[in-house]
Design an enzyme around this catalytic site. Structure first.
Site, mmCIF file in Angstrom:
data_model
loop_
_atom_site.group_PDB
_atom_site.id
_atom_site.type_symbol
_atom_site.label_atom_id
_atom_site.label_comp_id
_atom_site.label_asym_id
_atom_site.label_seq_id
_atom_site.Cartn_x
_atom_site.Cartn_y
_atom_site.Cartn_z
ATOM 1 N N LYS A 143 0.831 -1.215 0.000
ATOM 2 C CA LYS A 143 0.000 0.000 0.000
ATOM 3 C C LYS A 143 0.860 1.256 0.000
ATOM 4 C CE LYS A 143 -2.289 -2.737 -0.427
ATOM 5 N NZ LYS A 143 -2.347 -4.219 -0.345
ATOM 6 N N GLY B 8 -1.335 -14.987 -12.772
ATOM 7 C CA GLY B 8 -2.353 -14.993 -11.719
ATOM 8 C C GLY B 8 -2.948 -13.603 -11.566
ATOM 9 N N GLY C 130 -5.227 -12.544 -9.566
ATOM 10 C CA GLY C 130 -5.958 -12.424 -8.301
ATOM 11 C C GLY C 130 -5.620 -11.099 -7.635
ATOM 12 N N SER D 141 1.895 -15.060 -8.910
ATOM 13 C CA SER D 141 0.954 -14.736 -7.820
ATOM 14 C C SER D 141 -0.274 -15.618 -7.980
ATOM 15 C CB SER D 141 0.588 -13.256 -7.861
ATOM 16 O OG SER D 141 0.226 -12.872 -9.176
ATOM 17 N N HIS E 129 -22.345 14.722 4.531
ATOM 18 C CA HIS E 129 -22.384 15.240 3.164
ATOM 19 C C HIS E 129 -21.366 16.350 3.015
ATOM 20 C CE1 HIS E 129 -24.055 16.411 -0.691
ATOM 21 N NE2 HIS E 129 -23.987 17.674 -0.262
HETATM 22 P P1 NAD Z 1 -5.558 -15.366 -5.290
HETATM 23 O O1 NAD Z 1 -6.132 -16.669 -4.934
HETATM 24 O O2 NAD Z 1 -6.288 -14.107 -4.934
HETATM 25 O O3 NAD Z 1 -5.332 -15.292 -6.865
HETATM 26 C C1 NAD Z 1 -4.578 -16.231 -7.588
HETATM 27 C C2 NAD Z 1 -5.056 -16.213 -9.040
HETATM 28 O O4 NAD Z 1 -4.173 -16.995 -9.803
HETATM 29 C C3 NAD Z 1 -6.440 -16.797 -9.217
HETATM 30 O O5 NAD Z 1 -7.239 -15.875 -9.906
HETATM 31 C C4 NAD Z 1 -6.182 -18.078 -10.013
HETATM 32 O O6 NAD Z 1 -7.233 -18.395 -10.889
HETATM 33 C C5 NAD Z 1 -4.910 -17.720 -10.760
HETATM 34 N N1 NAD Z 1 -4.071 -18.864 -11.163
HETATM 35 C C6 NAD Z 1 -3.769 -19.971 -10.444
HETATM 36 N N2 NAD Z 1 -2.920 -20.759 -11.144
HETATM 37 C C7 NAD Z 1 -2.669 -20.122 -12.313
HETATM 38 C C8 NAD Z 1 -1.851 -20.416 -13.462
HETATM 39 N N3 NAD Z 1 -1.114 -21.521 -13.526
HETATM 40 N N4 NAD Z 1 -1.841 -19.534 -14.497
HETATM 41 C C9 NAD Z 1 -2.588 -18.396 -14.431
HETATM 42 N N5 NAD Z 1 -3.362 -18.079 -13.392
HETATM 43 C C10 NAD Z 1 -3.401 -18.913 -12.337
HETATM 44 O O7 NAD Z 1 -4.075 -15.364 -4.697
HETATM 45 P P2 NAD Z 1 -3.001 -14.204 -4.600
HETATM 46 O O8 NAD Z 1 -3.370 -13.056 -5.460
HETATM 47 O O9 NAD Z 1 -1.696 -14.885 -4.822
HETATM 48 O O10 NAD Z 1 -3.114 -13.745 -3.084
HETATM 49 C C11 NAD Z 1 -2.840 -14.670 -2.010
HETATM 50 C C12 NAD Z 1 -3.660 -14.348 -0.798
HETATM 51 O O11 NAD Z 1 -3.271 -13.104 -0.243
HETATM 52 C C13 NAD Z 1 -5.125 -14.260 -1.127
HETATM 53 O O12 NAD Z 1 -5.869 -14.978 -0.169
HETATM 54 C C14 NAD Z 1 -5.426 -12.791 -1.038
HETATM 55 O O13 NAD Z 1 -6.756 -12.527 -0.613
HETATM 56 C C15 NAD Z 1 -4.400 -12.278 -0.038
HETATM 57 N N6 NAD Z 1 -4.099 -10.881 -0.342
HETATM 58 C C16 NAD Z 1 -5.015 -9.940 -0.015
HETATM 59 C C17 NAD Z 1 -4.796 -8.617 -0.342
HETATM 60 C C18 NAD Z 1 -5.822 -7.587 0.014
HETATM 61 O O14 NAD Z 1 -6.667 -7.862 0.847
HETATM 62 N N7 NAD Z 1 -5.817 -6.417 -0.593
HETATM 63 C C19 NAD Z 1 -3.645 -8.262 -1.018
HETATM 64 C C20 NAD Z 1 -2.738 -9.248 -1.362
HETATM 65 C C21 NAD Z 1 -2.977 -10.565 -1.011
#
Ligand code: NAD
Length: 447
Positions: free
Chosen positions: A49, A178, A180, A263, A436
């Site tokens: 962040k 990834g 995510g 990731s 507001h």
């Molecule tokens: P995630 O589970 O959020 O996302 C991983 C993504 O990778 C998924 O969308 C999945 O479909 C994809 N994926 C898996 N294997 C793949 C492949 N071989 N090729 C392409 N895509 C693939 O995991 P993350 O982003 O690594 O985060 C880990 C954890 O940390 C999560 O639980 C997340 O919630 C947490 N986190 C939270 C925050 C936040 O709250 N802002 C920030 C960072 C991490």
């Protein structure tokens, strides 16, 4: 001496648990092999962040003309951004140390290993000494998962989120495997600082666990501004920064970048717990509603439970665990139906409660409202699109979920969490006065 509580791991779960037990006048020993604060403070939420905020300052300065401000020759110094991130982390780690300063608290800076356990006591070894406690709380967290994709292991071009945060220079280009939460936050950072970014996601959508109308707004903006996003695409192999991927239709793609960020999720850390042979495990340590394992005096909290890997979930789980050890009445539980989550993209996504896709069996109504219905949003988000979506139970008129995109929705999603947690009806929400002009008023406008 016998401690009331031994905590393994000094992240948000571990230090919250220690603080709660100390407040109740109990003796605590906390083991941390690395730095207090855990992943969140040292190599997760806080450093990300901090860097994202620097990137946002640069982005805003570059786009200042939208607001009638002329800023010429806007530049950034990534080294300085990284230094500031380190300073922020150091300050917050010092704060945790301060919070644990107590005659009742022993912090052991060494890896802990469980030696033996009975229902009366747990013996733990760390740094060549043995410690005895009546209760054990395991808060050992998680580590980045390394997928078994050929070419990932021992590849210097490959980074995980920890490597990315440690780097003192920006990559020339980046492929993110990834899409995510981690993937999209780093995509935001690098893109805003001018690094060409490609995101490769195996599922049909990025951020597949979020409301897809909300995600579509982010994707449209990011693709328009130059982030390449490949969904339904699996990475097959890596060779240095060369990535071979395959689409769902079987088309082979070759991509190349200086670095590849992996990731694809995180996995529970269970090293040092081998002596607990009877402890139930699946994706993580199995716990009940009070965070207790199948062993009477052993509890677990945070990522190691493999439930929802979020720092705020970890700290709440720790409170529940210690509350149970202390036999506090009423018994506390976690409202898993009301856990807020935020993705720190630009714009931010914030969400709490149920998703439409999970509500097939519950009659419900979906209300949507563009963020532009908030005067403050319009004033401060020139040219940006935002959306608020509320899901309401048709029978009871309670708020089941709220999903939003638009800055700064992370700052007021807690109001929506409150509504979901307390089971407020629309009529009850209508009685709440929102200040507001704030973007939070969207939660009132939508009712
Ligand atoms: P995630 O589970 O959020 O996302 C991983 C993504 O990778 C998924 O969308 C999945 O479909 C994809 N994926 C898996 N294997 C793949 C492949 N071989 N090729 C392409 N895509 C693939 O995991 P993350 O982003 O690594 O985060 C880990 C954890 O940390 C999560 O639980 C997340 O919630 C947490 N986190 C939270 C925050 C936040 O709250 N802002 C920030 C960072 C991490």
């Amino acid at each position: 001496m016998q401690y009331f509580l031994a905590v393994i791991g000094g992240g948000p779960a571990g230090y919250t648990a220690a603080e709660k037990a100390l407040k109740a006048g109990k003796a605590v020993v906390l083991f941390e092999k690395d730095t207090l604060g855990g992943t969140c403070l040292n190599v997760g939420c806080i450093p990300t962040k901090t860097l994202l905020y620097s990137a946002k300052q640069y982005y805003n300065a570059k786009h200042a003309d939208k607001y009638g401000v002329t800023a010429q020759d806007v530049e950034f110094d990534y080294g300085k951004m990284v230094q500031r991130k380190q300073k922020v982390v150091r300050k917050l780690v010092a704060g945790i140390k301060q919070r644990l300063k107590s005659d009742l608290c022993t912090v052991v800076n060494a890896a802990a290993k469980v030696v033996s356990r009975t229902d009366e006591k747990v013996i733990i070894e760390a740094g060549g000494e043995q410690y005895e406690a009546a209760n054990l709380l395991i808060c050992t967290g998680s580590t980045n998962f390394v997928p078994p994709i050929p070419g990932v292991k021992d590849n210097p071009a490959v980074w995980d989120s920890t490597d990315a945060l440690a780097a003192t220079a920006l990559p020339a280009s980046m492929i993110i495997v990834g899409g995510g939460v981690i993937g999209m936050e780093f995509a935001t950072l690098y893109h805003e600082l001018g690094v060409p970014v490609t995101v490769v996601e195996a599922m049909p959508s990025i951020l597949p666990n979020l409301d897809q109308d909300i995600v579509k707004i982010l994707r449209d903006k990011y693709e328009k501004s130059g982030i390449r996003i490949l969904t339904d695409t699996k990475v097959m192999s890596l060779d240095g920064g060369k990535v071979t991927a395959q689409t769902a239709e079987g088309e082979k793609l070759t991509l190349e970048a200086e670095h590849v960020l992996i990731s694809v999720g995180r996995r529970a850390n269970i090293t040092g717990l081998e002596a607990l042979t009877d402890m139930e495990m699946n994706r993580g340590i199995v716990v009940n509603d009070m965070m207790r394992t199948n062993l009477k005096n052993v509890y677990a909290a945070g990522d190691v439970t493999g439930k929802i890997m979020l720092a705020h979930v970890a700290s709440r789980q720790a409170e529940v665990a210690v509350g149970h050890m202390l036999q506090q009445i009423p018994v506390q539980r976690i409202a898993y139906n009301a856990i807020p989550s935020v993705v720190y993209t630009n714009p931010e996504i914030a969400s709490v409660g149920m998703l439409e896709k999970d509500l097939q069996d519950i009659p419900h109504e979906v209300r949507t409202l563009p963020m532009a219905f908030s005067g403050r949003f319009v004033a401060e988000n020139e040219g940006e699109t935002g959306l608020c979506k509320m899901i309401i139970d048709s029978k009871h008129k309670t708020v089941l979920g709220v999903h939003m995109i638009g800055n700064p929705c992370s700052e007021f999603v807690a109001a929506a969490s409150f509504a979901v947690r307390m089971g407020y009806t629309v009529a009850e929400m209508e009685q709440v006065v929102f200040p507001h002009p704030t973007v939070s008023e969207i939660l009132k406008e939508i009712l």
